[in-house]
Design an enzyme around this catalytic site. Structure first.
Site, PDB file in Angstrom:
ATOM      1  N   MET A   1      60.371 -65.516 103.103  1.00  0.00           N
ATOM      2  CA  MET A   1      60.883 -65.999 104.393  1.00  0.00           C
ATOM      3  C   MET A   1      59.827 -65.803 105.476  1.00  0.00           C
ATOM      4  O   MET A   1      60.145 -65.802 106.670  1.00  0.00           O
ATOM      5  CB  MET A   1      62.163 -65.267 104.772  1.00  0.00           C
ATOM      6  CG  MET A   1      63.299 -65.569 103.790  1.00  0.00           C
ATOM      7  SD  MET A   1      64.935 -65.371 104.512  1.00  0.00           S
ATOM      8  CE  MET A   1      64.891 -63.678 105.025  1.00  0.00           C
TER       9      MET A   1
ATOM     10  N   HIS B   1      54.407 -58.823 100.467  1.00  0.00           N
ATOM     11  CA  HIS B   1      54.339 -60.234 100.051  1.00  0.00           C
ATOM     12  C   HIS B   1      52.982 -60.538  99.409  1.00  0.00           C
ATOM     13  O   HIS B   1      52.904 -61.257  98.428  1.00  0.00           O
ATOM     14  CB  HIS B   1      54.515 -61.165 101.258  1.00  0.00           C
ATOM     15  CG  HIS B   1      55.838 -61.046 101.954  1.00  0.00           C
ATOM     16  ND1 HIS B   1      55.963 -60.509 103.210  1.00  0.00           N
ATOM     17  CD2 HIS B   1      57.081 -61.427 101.591  1.00  0.00           C
ATOM     18  CE1 HIS B   1      57.226 -60.563 103.590  1.00  0.00           C
ATOM     19  NE2 HIS B   1      57.924 -61.103 102.625  1.00  0.00           N
TER      20      HIS B   1
ATOM     21  N   LYS C   1      61.593 -54.650  95.520  1.00  0.00           N
ATOM     22  CA  LYS C   1      62.153 -54.123  96.777  1.00  0.00           C
ATOM     23  C   LYS C   1      63.604 -54.605  96.930  1.00  0.00           C
ATOM     24  O   LYS C   1      64.480 -53.867  97.363  1.00  0.00           O
ATOM     25  CB  LYS C   1      61.278 -54.616  97.937  1.00  0.00           C
ATOM     26  CG  LYS C   1      61.918 -54.637  99.301  1.00  0.00           C
ATOM     27  CD  LYS C   1      61.870 -53.266  99.921  1.00  0.00           C
ATOM     28  CE  LYS C   1      62.262 -53.215 101.376  1.00  0.00           C
ATOM     29  NZ  LYS C   1      63.282 -54.105 101.833  1.00  0.00           N
TER      30      LYS C   1
HETATM   31  P1  AMP Z   1      61.498 -61.901 102.037  1.00  0.00           P
HETATM   32  O1  AMP Z   1      60.433 -62.632 102.784  1.00  0.00           O
HETATM   33  O2  AMP Z   1      61.968 -60.654 102.692  1.00  0.00           O
HETATM   34  O3  AMP Z   1      62.605 -62.811 101.568  1.00  0.00           O
HETATM   35  O4  AMP Z   1      60.787 -61.401 100.707  1.00  0.00           O
HETATM   36  C1  AMP Z   1      60.131 -62.283  99.848  1.00  0.00           C
HETATM   37  C2  AMP Z   1      59.752 -61.577  98.585  1.00  0.00           C
HETATM   38  O5  AMP Z   1      58.895 -60.474  98.890  1.00  0.00           O
HETATM   39  C3  AMP Z   1      60.969 -60.990  97.840  1.00  0.00           C
HETATM   40  O6  AMP Z   1      60.801 -61.198  96.450  1.00  0.00           O
HETATM   41  C4  AMP Z   1      60.909 -59.544  98.206  1.00  0.00           C
HETATM   42  O7  AMP Z   1      61.506 -58.698  97.256  1.00  0.00           O
HETATM   43  C5  AMP Z   1      59.413 -59.313  98.259  1.00  0.00           C
HETATM   44  N1  AMP Z   1      59.081 -58.128  99.041  1.00  0.00           N
HETATM   45  C6  AMP Z   1      59.432 -57.874 100.332  1.00  0.00           C
HETATM   46  N2  AMP Z   1      58.995 -56.643 100.698  1.00  0.00           N
HETATM   47  C7  AMP Z   1      58.357 -56.128  99.620  1.00  0.00           C
HETATM   48  C8  AMP Z   1      57.690 -54.875  99.363  1.00  0.00           C
HETATM   49  N3  AMP Z   1      57.604 -53.935 100.288  1.00  0.00           N
HETATM   50  N4  AMP Z   1      57.142 -54.693  98.141  1.00  0.00           N
HETATM   51  C9  AMP Z   1      57.245 -55.657  97.175  1.00  0.00           C
HETATM   52  N5  AMP Z   1      57.855 -56.843  97.366  1.00  0.00           N
HETATM   53  C10 AMP Z   1      58.409 -57.073  98.556  1.00  0.00           C
END
Ligand code: AMP
Length: 262
Positions: free
Chosen positions: A22, A29, A142
């Protein structure tokens, strides 16, 4: 690196390694993009703040957005394409009435706290998989329950994304242990030290002591549990277990989890 907004322009990249996000990219990321890169396939990163997965009282409007900086970050770790679709491209008609995987329909943990969340996530991810048609996708541990839900969605949909493999990437943390999250940007300095309670709680071996640590840090607990790592139901002897926590600091909701030693 190319930035693409139209679904048709992605046709040449079918068979890629795909990282859905997102935006508001951080090192968590970027580690997913590096993981995708290791597959040797072209890497497509999507940036889409998905309205379907936010409940009305959640932070959709406030959610941090910075496409230009995100593109620079993605490029710096070797992404080949950033796909940044509009809401109209993602949902040209009403979002699909998707059949949710079992773990997202027996309310527990995230879906008990956010009952419409996984429906919204699955609708967007399914649409993205249809457009991108990757052979590998990388999700962060996460969001551990989300990873399991998407894994089941892929299995359940069978031929729809045939041969699509999912990789679960390790959680990336700041030096003090706080799991990186786009929502950390909302934290004040004091809240940031309180938020460290989540990570500390994950070192406990009982739910009771997890709750005590979260409470000591002034966190409003949504859940603090030790569960079977595959089903997220009660732990079973000799099977891998996972500690999972969700807590609020005012309007900010934070989650974290860790594998427990066997
Ligand atoms: P989001 O943008 O929050 O929807 O996250 C996109 C992807 O990044 C998802 O698969 C999350 O699980 C992963 N993600 C977000 N924060 C972390 C983190 N600290 N470590 C590993 N993966 C992450």
């Amino acid at each position: 690196m190319e930035v693409i907004a139209n679904a048709d322009e992605l046709i040449p990249f079918r068979g890629c390694a795909f990282v859905p996000t997102m935006g508001a990219l951080h090192d968590g990321h970027l580690s997913l993009i590096r993981e995708a890169k290791k597959t040797g396939k072209p890497v497509v990163v999507s940036i889409f703040v998905n309205p379907e997965q936010f409940a009305p009282e959640e932070d959709l409007e406030k959610y941090p957005r910075n496409l230009e900086q995100d593109c620079e970050f993605a490029k710096s770790v070797g992404a080949d394409i950033v796909f940044a679709p509009s809401v109209e491209t993602m949902y040209p008609s009403a979002p699909e009435n998707i059949c949710l995987p079992k773990s997202a329909t027996q309310p527990q943990l995230e879906d008990a706290c956010r009952p419409t969340h996984f429906r919204g996530v699955c609708v967007a991810v399914a649409r993205l998989f249809d457009i991108v048609q990757p052979v590998v996708t990388v999700f962060g541990l996460k969001d551990y329950q989300q990873y399991l839900v998407i894994k089941q969605l892929i299995a359940q949909e069978g031929k729809r994304w045939e041969n699509l493999k999912i990789i679960g990437a390790e959680i990336i943390r700041d030096a003090d242990g706080l799991a990186m999250s786009s929502r950390n940007a909302y934290l004040t300095t004091d809240q940031r030290s309180q938020a460290l309670g989540l990570h500390k709680a994950l070192h406990c071996t009982s739910e009771q002591s997890m709750l005590e640590i979260l409470d000591d840090h002034g966190l409003e607990v949504e859940y603090a549990v030790i569960r079977d790592a595959q089903t997220l139901l009660s732990p079973i002897d000799n099977k891998p277990t996972r500690a999972l926590v969700a807590a609020r600091l005012g309007h900010i909701r934070l989650i974290d989890n860790a594998e427990l030693p066997t």
